[in-house]
Design a protein around this motif. Structure first.
Motif, PDB file in Angstrom:
ATOM      1  N   LEU A  57      23.593  47.361  24.234  1.00 20.29           N
ATOM      2  CA  LEU A  57      24.574  47.984  25.128  1.00 20.29           C
ATOM      3  C   LEU A  57      24.694  47.221  26.443  1.00 20.29           C
ATOM      4  O   LEU A  57      25.798  47.077  26.998  1.00 20.29           O
ATOM      5  N   LEU A  58      23.554  46.719  26.942  1.00 21.29           N
ATOM      6  CA  LEU A  58      23.603  45.935  28.175  1.00 21.29           C
ATOM      7  C   LEU A  58      24.357  44.622  27.946  1.00 21.29           C
ATOM      8  O   LEU A  58      25.147  44.185  28.801  1.00 21.29           O
ATOM      9  N   ALA A  59      24.109  43.986  26.801  1.00 18.83           N
ATOM     10  CA  ALA A  59      24.849  42.754  26.477  1.00 18.83           C
ATOM     11  C   ALA A  59      26.347  43.048  26.346  1.00 18.83           C
ATOM     12  O   ALA A  59      27.193  42.242  26.759  1.00 18.83           O
ATOM     13  N   TRP A  60      26.685  44.193  25.771  1.00 18.95           N
ATOM     14  CA  TRP A  60      28.088  44.591  25.639  1.00 18.95           C
ATOM     15  C   TRP A  60      28.719  44.775  27.018  1.00 18.95           C
ATOM     16  O   TRP A  60      29.856  44.339  27.269  1.00 18.95           O
ATOM     17  N   ALA A  61      28.005  45.409  27.940  1.00 16.28           N
ATOM     18  CA  ALA A  61      28.529  45.596  29.297  1.00 16.28           C
ATOM     19  C   ALA A  61      28.773  44.245  29.968  1.00 16.28           C
ATOM     20  O   ALA A  61      29.797  44.045  30.639  1.00 16.28           O
ATOM     21  N   GLY A  62      27.838  43.306  29.793  1.00 14.28           N
ATOM     22  CA  GLY A  62      28.035  41.974  30.364  1.00 14.28           C
ATOM     23  C   GLY A  62      29.246  41.281  29.772  1.00 14.28           C
ATOM     24  O   GLY A  62      30.022  40.614  30.484  1.00 14.28           O
ATOM     25  N   ALA A  63      29.443  41.426  28.462  1.00 22.82           N
ATOM     26  CA  ALA A  63      30.611  40.811  27.811  1.00 22.82           C
ATOM     27  C   ALA A  63      31.907  41.424  28.337  1.00 22.82           C
ATOM     28  O   ALA A  63      32.915  40.709  28.511  1.00 22.82           O
ATOM     29  N   ILE A  64      31.902  42.729  28.618  1.00 16.49           N
ATOM     30  CA  ILE A  64      33.103  43.381  29.158  1.00 16.49           C
ATOM     31  C   ILE A  64      33.426  42.828  30.545  1.00 16.49           C
ATOM     32  O   ILE A  64      34.600  42.585  30.880  1.00 16.49           O
ATOM     33  N   VAL A  65      32.390  42.608  31.367  1.00 13.23           N
ATOM     34  CA  VAL A  65      32.622  42.040  32.699  1.00 13.23           C
ATOM     35  C   VAL A  65      33.266  40.660  32.586  1.00 13.23           C
ATOM     36  O   VAL A  65      34.226  40.339  33.304  1.00 13.23           O
ATOM     37  N   VAL A  66      32.759  39.829  31.678  1.00 11.98           N
ATOM     38  CA  VAL A  66      33.341  38.494  31.484  1.00 11.98           C
ATOM     39  C   VAL A  66      34.796  38.613  31.010  1.00 11.98           C
ATOM     40  O   VAL A  66      35.689  37.893  31.484  1.00 11.98           O
ATOM     41  N   PHE A  67      35.036  39.532  30.077  1.00 11.32           N
ATOM     42  CA  PHE A  67      36.401  39.710  29.556  1.00 11.32           C
ATOM     43  C   PHE A  67      37.355  40.146  30.661  1.00 11.32           C
ATOM     44  O   PHE A  67      38.485  39.622  30.782  1.00 11.32           O
ATOM     45  N   LEU A  68      36.944  41.128  31.472  1.00  8.67           N
ATOM     46  CA  LEU A  68      37.824  41.607  32.536  1.00  8.67           C
ATOM     47  C   LEU A  68      38.115  40.507  33.552  1.00  8.67           C
ATOM     48  O   LEU A  68      39.247  40.384  34.052  1.00  8.67           O
ATOM     49  N   ALA A  69      37.092  39.698  33.863  1.00  5.08           N
ATOM     50  CA  ALA A  69      37.321  38.590  34.788  1.00  5.08           C
ATOM     51  C   ALA A  69      38.297  37.578  34.195  1.00  5.08           C
ATOM     52  O   ALA A  69      39.216  37.095  34.880  1.00  5.08           O
ATOM     53  N   ALA A  70      38.101  37.239  32.921  1.00  7.86           N
ATOM     54  CA  ALA A  70      39.006  36.290  32.268  1.00  7.86           C
ATOM     55  C   ALA A  70      40.430  36.853  32.182  1.00  7.86           C
ATOM     56  O   ALA A  70      41.412  36.127  32.366  1.00  7.86           O
ATOM     57  N   ARG A  71      40.567  38.155  31.931  1.00  8.20           N
ATOM     58  CA  ARG A  71      41.894  38.774  31.871  1.00  8.20           C
ATOM     59  C   ARG A  71      42.631  38.646  33.191  1.00  8.20           C
ATOM     60  O   ARG A  71      43.816  38.276  33.237  1.00  8.20           O
ATOM     61  N   ASP A  72      41.921  38.938  34.305  1.00 13.01           N
ATOM     62  CA  ASP A  72      42.585  38.866  35.604  1.00 13.01           C
ATOM     63  C   ASP A  72      42.973  37.434  35.953  1.00 13.01           C
ATOM     64  O   ASP A  72      44.051  37.200  36.530  1.00 13.01           O
ATOM     65  N   VAL A  73      42.109  36.467  35.649  1.00 15.09           N
ATOM     66  CA  VAL A  73      42.453  35.075  35.928  1.00 15.09           C
ATOM     67  C   VAL A  73      43.662  34.659  35.103  1.00 15.09           C
ATOM     68  O   VAL A  73      44.585  33.977  35.601  1.00 15.09           O
ATOM     69  N   TYR A  74      43.713  35.076  33.843  1.00 13.23           N
ATOM     70  CA  TYR A  74      44.848  34.742  32.977  1.00 13.23           C
ATOM     71  C   TYR A  74      46.130  35.339  33.550  1.00 13.23           C
ATOM     72  O   TYR A  74      47.197  34.689  33.565  1.00 13.23           O
ATOM     73  N   TYR A  75      46.042  36.591  34.004  1.00 18.20           N
ATOM     74  CA  TYR A  75      47.212  37.235  34.597  1.00 18.20           C
ATOM     75  C   TYR A  75      47.700  36.462  35.819  1.00 18.20           C
ATOM     76  O   TYR A  75      48.921  36.251  36.003  1.00 18.20           O
ATOM     77  N   ARG A  76      46.772  36.055  36.689  1.00 15.24           N
ATOM     78  CA  ARG A  76      47.165  35.373  37.920  1.00 15.24           C
ATOM     79  C   ARG A  76      47.783  34.005  37.625  1.00 15.24           C
ATOM     80  O   ARG A  76      48.713  33.566  38.320  1.00 15.24           O
ATOM     81  N   VAL A  77      47.264  33.326  36.624  1.00 18.45           N
ATOM     82  CA  VAL A  77      47.858  32.051  36.237  1.00 18.45           C
ATOM     83  C   VAL A  77      49.288  32.263  35.754  1.00 18.45           C
ATOM     84  O   VAL A  77      50.215  31.506  36.097  1.00 18.45           O
ATOM     85  N   TRP A  78      49.524  33.312  34.963  1.00 18.40           N
ATOM     86  CA  TRP A  78      50.872  33.601  34.454  1.00 18.40           C
ATOM     87  C   TRP A  78      51.815  33.988  35.587  1.00 18.40           C
ATOM     88  O   TRP A  78      52.994  33.610  35.601  1.00 18.40           O
ATOM     89  N   LEU A  79      51.276  34.747  36.562  1.00 12.66           N
ATOM     90  CA  LEU A  79      52.124  35.150  37.683  1.00 12.66           C
ATOM     91  C   LEU A  79      52.533  33.951  38.531  1.00 12.66           C
ATOM     92  O   LEU A  79      53.655  33.897  39.062  1.00 12.66           O
ATOM     93  N   ASP A  80      51.604  32.967  38.683  1.00  7.75           N
ATOM     94  CA  ASP A  80      51.947  31.766  39.449  1.00  7.75           C
ATOM     95  C   ASP A  80      52.978  30.900  38.726  1.00  7.75           C
ATOM     96  O   ASP A  80      53.853  30.306  39.362  1.00  7.75           O
ATOM     97  N   ASP A  81      52.866  30.833  37.402  1.00  3.48           N
ATOM     98  CA  ASP A  81      53.784  30.002  36.621  1.00  3.48           C
ATOM     99  C   ASP A  81      53.930  30.616  35.233  1.00  3.48           C
ATOM    100  O   ASP A  81      53.090  30.403  34.356  1.00  3.48           O
ATOM    101  N   PRO A  82      55.003  31.406  34.996  1.00  2.98           N
ATOM    102  CA  PRO A  82      55.153  32.083  33.697  1.00  2.98           C
ATOM    103  C   PRO A  82      55.254  31.129  32.514  1.00  2.98           C
ATOM    104  O   PRO A  82      55.039  31.560  31.370  1.00  2.98           O
ATOM    105  N   THR A  83      55.560  29.860  32.790  1.00  2.00           N
ATOM    106  CA  THR A  83      55.651  28.900  31.682  1.00  2.00           C
ATOM    107  C   THR A  83      54.311  28.243  31.360  1.00  2.00           C
ATOM    108  O   THR A  83      54.207  27.503  30.375  1.00  2.00           O
ATOM    109  N   ALA A  84      53.283  28.495  32.192  1.00  3.72           N
ATOM    110  CA  ALA A  84      51.994  27.815  31.989  1.00  3.72           C
ATOM    111  C   ALA A  84      51.259  28.368  30.775  1.00  3.72           C
ATOM    112  O   ALA A  84      50.661  27.610  29.993  1.00  3.72           O
TER     113      ALA A  84
END
Length: 645
Positions: A57-84
């Motif tokens: 369960l602790l490993a799962w929580a850590g994986a969720i943190v990584v996923f949420l961070a990656a999701r937000d970075v992906y969103y910000r990249v798309w917002l800066d350049d929707p074609t990227a």
């Protein structure tokens, strides 16, 4: 590994706390570092604590943190350049409420902490309910009435706003998740009440993280009071609080006895209360002085700071006493029992040997043992000389030297370490008294053995003289008397009779010499080296002699000879040795006799044996005899004989 963990922790704090003013890539690096560290900790717990879902369960929580961070970075990249990068609004809607899975993972972690089971059968429906609620929350989050979560709040909803019924169900699911999380916290309280001491120690580590979370609003308020707004300090403390939760789980699962968790909790509570009082005092003093001298005056800030400085020391001391008394009364009782016993020992109303019983009563721990390190013993013994088992030992040191141990199967090592520090002086007194008593008993036993050995030696001499030389001399006297009577008649062969008498006399002299050799070998007249060489010449085992050339006093020489002779004989007869070394040296005011062999070892200096007799002979000169004979590692006998320098 510990240094790497600290580095990762520092990187995560700095980068994650700086998410508001650093680039998205650096913010992602901080969150990813935090998530990977938590996941790695979960994997370690999974392998170290088998058949326990807490690590997974602790490993799962850590994986969720990584996923949420990656999701937000992906969103910000798309917002800066929707074609990227490609992005579908339906995916954004589907992942809109995925952050609730972190709360669900923490809730499941709390429900199964620390032994991997639920508090009771009544809780068996809660874990699947948490999962169902999280799934429902994510489903309802696909079509919310509110904007999407940041940074996608300006995007349109692909499926439009939900109906009133769906909206009400969404709120109900939201509330249900919060209630489930609170229920997971309640389960820890119920588990604590029914748990044993080790499990309670693990739960207290988790409570420490809970206190940190409770202190978060206080830190925010403090920053607002001091700087006028909540910023860096509150952000960093929030990140540290999240990290503290996962680190507390790791410590509780892997090394819950690493530190005294009661002490940590007491200090945390004390400093939190002190912080609250100081914030209030600072705000009141700053407001009052601001009215008098002006709100922006440096004198107001300096005066408020001075008021806090005056209050800090006495407030902290008094709070610490109150908290200590409330949080861990048994430790406080143990320290008080030690103090009372020290006072009674000083007034001669008690003996230091009563320490073990006093600690058992104070800690309510009948398994507690106090072990003393006495040179005459092979391990730790109590005041009665009974060995103390070497399980769960906490060392007792004084001046950097170990003098004893505390042993218990109930009290935690962290508490025992506190008690060991406080009881060191009493243990040292008990140890010295025990060592002195053991030495006196050994002196009395040695004196008894010397008297018995003297009596046995006198009986042996009497028997040897009676059965040997005395009989021969009596027989010789009778033969001479017979010759005297028959000499006038000429009926006896005088020459043959005289030859027989001379032979008997020579045999008697040889027997007397043999007896005298047992008292003091005549070969010592030629020196210790020659005497030992004559002893070892006919042995089947090669013996190396390293004997000093300087002459020694006669009593030292005789004792050294008998020590070496006994040790050599034992090695040749019983140890199956292939080589023996004898070394006699003089250092300052002592002569060292060392006999070493490479035999089977395991020599036993039991009472009545040759080694016990040697110890008595050496002790009679004020020396000491030491034996090192571990099975399979040979035997070393060392005698230290005091002499004039």
């Amino acid at each position: 590994m510990r240094s790497l963990g600290l580095v990762l922790l520092g990187v995560a704090v700095v980068l994650t706390a700086g998410a508001g003013w650093l680039r998205p890539s650096l913010a992602f690096a901080g969150l990813a570092t935090l998530g990977l560290a938590v996941a790695a900790l979960g994997v370690v717990i999974t392998f170290r604590v088998r058949a326990n879902p807490v690590g997974a369960l602790l490993a799962w929580a850590g994986a969720i943190v990584v996923f949420l961070a990656a999701r937000d970075v992906y969103y910000r990249v798309w917002l800066d350049d929707p074609t990227a990068v490609p992005l579908d609004l339906r995916v954004v809607a589907f992942l809109n409420e995925s952050g609730w899975w972190l709360l669900a993972a923490v809730a499941l972690l709390l429900l199964h902490f620390p032994d991997g089971t639920l508090p009771s059968r009544r809780w068996k429906l809660v874990p699947p309910l948490v999962v169902v609620l999280a799934l429902a929350q994510q489903g309802f989050g696909m079509a919310p009435r509110e904007p999407f979560t940041e940074p996608m709040q300006d995007l349109p909803h692909p499926w439009g706003p939900p109906s009133d019924v769906v909206n009400v169900l969404s709120y109900a699911v939201n509330i249900g998740l919060v209630v489930a999380f609170l229920a997971a916290g309640v389960s820890l309280v119920l588990r604590f009440r029914r748990a044993s001491d080790p499990v309670r120690a693990q739960l207290k580590w988790l409570a420490f993280a809970g206190l940190a979370a409770t202190a978060y609003p206080v830190v925010c308020l403090a920053e607002i009071v001091v700087t006028g707004r909540s910023g860096v300090v509150a952000t960093v403390f929030g990140v540290v609080t999240i990290i503290a939760l996962f680190c507390s789980v790791g410590v509780a699962m892997l090394r819950h006895d690493l530190y005294d968790v009661d002490r940590v909790l007491a200090d945390t509570i004390s400093y939190t209360i002190v912080l609250l009082v100081l914030i209030g005092a600072y705000a009141l003093a700053a407001l009052t002085l601001g009215i008098v001298v002006g709100q922006d005056s440096p004198a107001a800030a300096a005066g408020a700071t001075a008021v806090c400085a005056v209050l800090l020391a006495p407030l902290k001391k008094r709070l610490q006493r109150v908290v200590d008394r409330r949080l861990f009364p048994r430790t406080k009782a143990a320290l008080q029992a030690i103090e009372d016993l020290q006072h009674r020992v000083h007034t001669q109303a008690a003996q230091p040997e009563e320490l073990e019983e006093a600690l058992r009563t104070a800690l309510k721990d009948p398994t507690l043992r106090v072990g003393l390190l006495i040179p005459a013993s092979t391990g730790f013994v109590d005041t009665q000389g009974v060995p103390v088992a070497d399980t769960g030992l906490v060392p007792i040191t004084l001046g950097g030297t170990q003098i004893g141990v505390l042993s218990s199967s109930t009290t935690t090592p962290a508490v025992l370490r506190i008690v060991a520090t406080a009881a060191a002086s009493l243990v040292e007194v008990s140890r010295l008294r025990g060592e002195l008593a053991a030495a006196l008993r050994e002196v009395e036993a040695s004196r008894t053995r010397l008297v018995q050995a003297g009596d046995a030696e006198r009986k042996r001499l009497e028997r040897d003289l009676h059965d040997g030389a005395q009989q021969r001399l009596v027989s010789l006297g009778m033969a001479m008397r017979l010759a005297q009577r028959q000499l006038p008649t000429g009926d006896i062969d005088v020459h043959a009779l005289l030859d027989q008498g001379v032979a008997e006399l020579a045999t008697a002299i040889a027997e007397l010499r043999q007896i005298a050799h047992g008292l003091r070998p005549t070969s010592l007249d030629d020196g210790l080296h020659n005497a030992l060489a004559a002893l070892t010449n006919k042995l089947p085992v090669p013996v190396t002699l390293e004997i000093m050339d300087e002459p020694l006093a006669d009593d030292i020489t005789v004792t050294a000879y008998f020590v070496a002779a006994e040790a050599i004989t034992n090695a040749a007869k019983h140890a199956r040795a292939s080589a023996i070394t004898v070394r006699v040296t003089q250092q300052e005011d002592a002569v060292n006799v060392v006999v070493k062999d490479d035999g089977c070892g395991g020599a036993d200096p039991r009472a009545g044996g040759g080694l016990a007799g040697l110890a008595d002979r050496v002790a009679a000169l004020g020396g000491s005899l030491r034996l090192h004979s571990k099975p399979g590692l040979g035997t070393t006998i060392q005698a230290v004989l005091p002499c004039a320098s």
